[in-house]
Motif scaffolding. Structure first.
Motif, mmCIF file in Angstrom:
data_model
loop_
_atom_site.group_PDB
_atom_site.id
_atom_site.type_symbol
_atom_site.label_atom_id
_atom_site.label_comp_id
_atom_site.label_asym_id
_atom_site.label_seq_id
_atom_site.Cartn_x
_atom_site.Cartn_y
_atom_site.Cartn_z
ATOM 1 N N ASP A 14 0.888 -1.152 0.000
ATOM 2 C CA ASP A 14 0.000 0.000 0.000
ATOM 3 C C ASP A 14 0.935 1.213 0.000
ATOM 4 O O ASP A 14 1.975 1.178 -0.643
ATOM 5 C CB ASP A 14 -0.975 -0.044 1.177
ATOM 6 N N ASP A 15 0.619 2.257 0.731
ATOM 7 C CA ASP A 15 1.468 3.451 0.701
ATOM 8 C C ASP A 15 2.669 3.399 1.637
ATOM 9 O O ASP A 15 3.510 4.295 1.612
ATOM 10 C CB ASP A 15 0.640 4.695 1.053
ATOM 11 N N THR A 16 2.769 2.364 2.479
ATOM 12 C CA THR A 16 3.842 2.339 3.468
ATOM 13 C C THR A 16 4.583 1.009 3.464
ATOM 14 O O THR A 16 4.065 -0.002 2.985
ATOM 15 C CB THR A 16 3.289 2.560 4.895
ATOM 16 N N VAL A 17 5.808 1.049 3.974
ATOM 17 C CA VAL A 17 6.561 -0.169 4.250
ATOM 18 C C VAL A 17 7.031 -0.090 5.698
ATOM 19 O O VAL A 17 7.193 1.004 6.247
ATOM 20 C CB VAL A 17 7.769 -0.369 3.299
ATOM 21 N N LYS A 18 7.260 -1.230 6.310
ATOM 22 C CA LYS A 18 7.721 -1.281 7.698
ATOM 23 C C LYS A 18 9.213 -0.993 7.770
ATOM 24 O O LYS A 18 9.971 -1.368 6.872
ATOM 25 C CB LYS A 18 7.432 -2.663 8.300
ATOM 26 N N ALA A 19 9.644 -0.358 8.845
ATOM 27 C CA ALA A 19 11.063 -0.018 9.016
ATOM 28 C C ALA A 19 11.937 -1.262 9.023
ATOM 29 O O ALA A 19 13.011 -1.275 8.406
ATOM 30 C CB ALA A 19 11.259 0.782 10.309
ATOM 31 N N ASN A 20 11.512 -2.327 9.703
ATOM 32 C CA ASN A 20 12.313 -3.551 9.734
ATOM 33 C C ASN A 20 12.444 -4.156 8.336
ATOM 34 O O ASN A 20 13.481 -4.701 7.977
ATOM 35 C CB ASN A 20 11.723 -4.568 10.706
ATOM 36 N N PHE A 21 11.376 -4.057 7.544
ATOM 37 C CA PHE A 21 11.448 -4.509 6.152
ATOM 38 C C PHE A 21 12.493 -3.687 5.395
ATOM 39 O O PHE A 21 13.313 -4.234 4.665
ATOM 40 C CB PHE A 21 10.094 -4.385 5.456
ATOM 41 N N ALA A 22 12.450 -2.377 5.552
ATOM 42 C CA ALA A 22 13.377 -1.505 4.816
ATOM 43 C C ALA A 22 14.824 -1.851 5.137
ATOM 44 O O ALA A 22 15.675 -1.893 4.238
ATOM 45 C CB ALA A 22 13.091 -0.035 5.141
ATOM 46 N N MET A 23 15.124 -2.135 6.389
ATOM 47 C CA MET A 23 16.497 -2.489 6.767
ATOM 48 C C MET A 23 16.877 -3.857 6.199
ATOM 49 O O MET A 23 17.996 -4.043 5.702
ATOM 50 C CB MET A 23 16.661 -2.454 8.290
ATOM 51 N N ALA A 24 15.957 -4.823 6.254
ATOM 52 C CA ALA A 24 16.235 -6.152 5.688
ATOM 53 C C ALA A 24 16.422 -6.047 4.172
ATOM 54 O O ALA A 24 17.321 -6.675 3.596
ATOM 55 C CB ALA A 24 15.098 -7.118 6.026
ATOM 56 N N PHE A 25 15.595 -5.243 3.520
ATOM 57 C CA PHE A 25 15.680 -5.029 2.073
ATOM 58 C C PHE A 25 17.029 -4.408 1.696
ATOM 59 O O PHE A 25 17.683 -4.843 0.752
ATOM 60 C CB PHE A 25 14.519 -4.130 1.636
ATOM 61 N N ALA A 26 17.454 -3.400 2.450
ATOM 62 C CA ALA A 26 18.740 -2.754 2.180
ATOM 63 C C ALA A 26 19.889 -3.743 2.363
ATOM 64 O O ALA A 26 20.800 -3.805 1.524
ATOM 65 C CB ALA A 26 18.920 -1.539 3.097
#
Length: 169
Positions: A29-41
């Motif tokens: 949707d319009d947001t992603v979770k912070a923990n996801f963003a760190m795992a993705f990076a």
């Protein structure tokens, strides 16, 4: 030769045919979770160390199957050999993509627990046995799509829409 160079060479030797480019697709949707963003990076950085060619796409909307189908369309336009779909509320290790690719399967993914009760495992194994204690690969009838790697050749063999709701169709 350092450890990363050795790992890169081992990975390249294992992958046949070679990976052209992998689309990392995020239905959200319009947001992603912070923990996801760190795992993705971390996963993107690790994949770069392994010289895995990546492309990125996001399909936003409230209808998840529509987002997933849009990501497949994006992967086709970019001439990707694989698509890794990752839900924007998951966490995963930096080596997730590398580990999935190393299995050399047309479809491979990770299972996880349901967010709401009962907090059971979302994969449905072929033998109807629980997979919580399994290690490595387990054959399944159904696998959640939150962390799922698909060879793009799979989409040549199935009809559209590739992802539907309800999933029982």
């Amino acid at each position: 030769m350092d450890r990363n160079e050795k790992a890169q060479q081992e990975f390249a030797a294992k992958m046949a045919p070679p990976v052209r480019q992998i689309l990392i697709g995020i239905p959200s949707d319009d947001t992603v979770k912070a923990n996801f963003a760190m795992a993705f990076a971390a996963m993107s950085f690790y994949s770069g160390l392994m010289k895995i060619p990546l492309a990125f796409a996001n399909q936003k909307g409230s209808i998840l199957p529509r987002n997933r189908n849009g990501l497949v369309r994006d992967a086709k336009v970019l001439d990707c050999s694989h698509i890794l779909q990752i839900d924007s509320d998951l966490t995963f290790p930096p080596q997730a993509l590398y580990r999935l690719l190393s299995h050399k399967l047309p479809v491979v993914g990770a299972t996880y627990a349901r967010r709401s009760q009962p907090h059971d495992n979302l994969a449905v194994p072929l033998n109807q046995q629980p997979v919580q204690n399994a290690s490595g690969l387990t054959a399944v009838d159904r696998l959640p799509t939150g962390l799922l790697l698909i060879d793009m050749k799979v989409f040549e063999k199935i009809k559209k829409p590739y992802f539907r709701f309800p999933t029982t169709e």
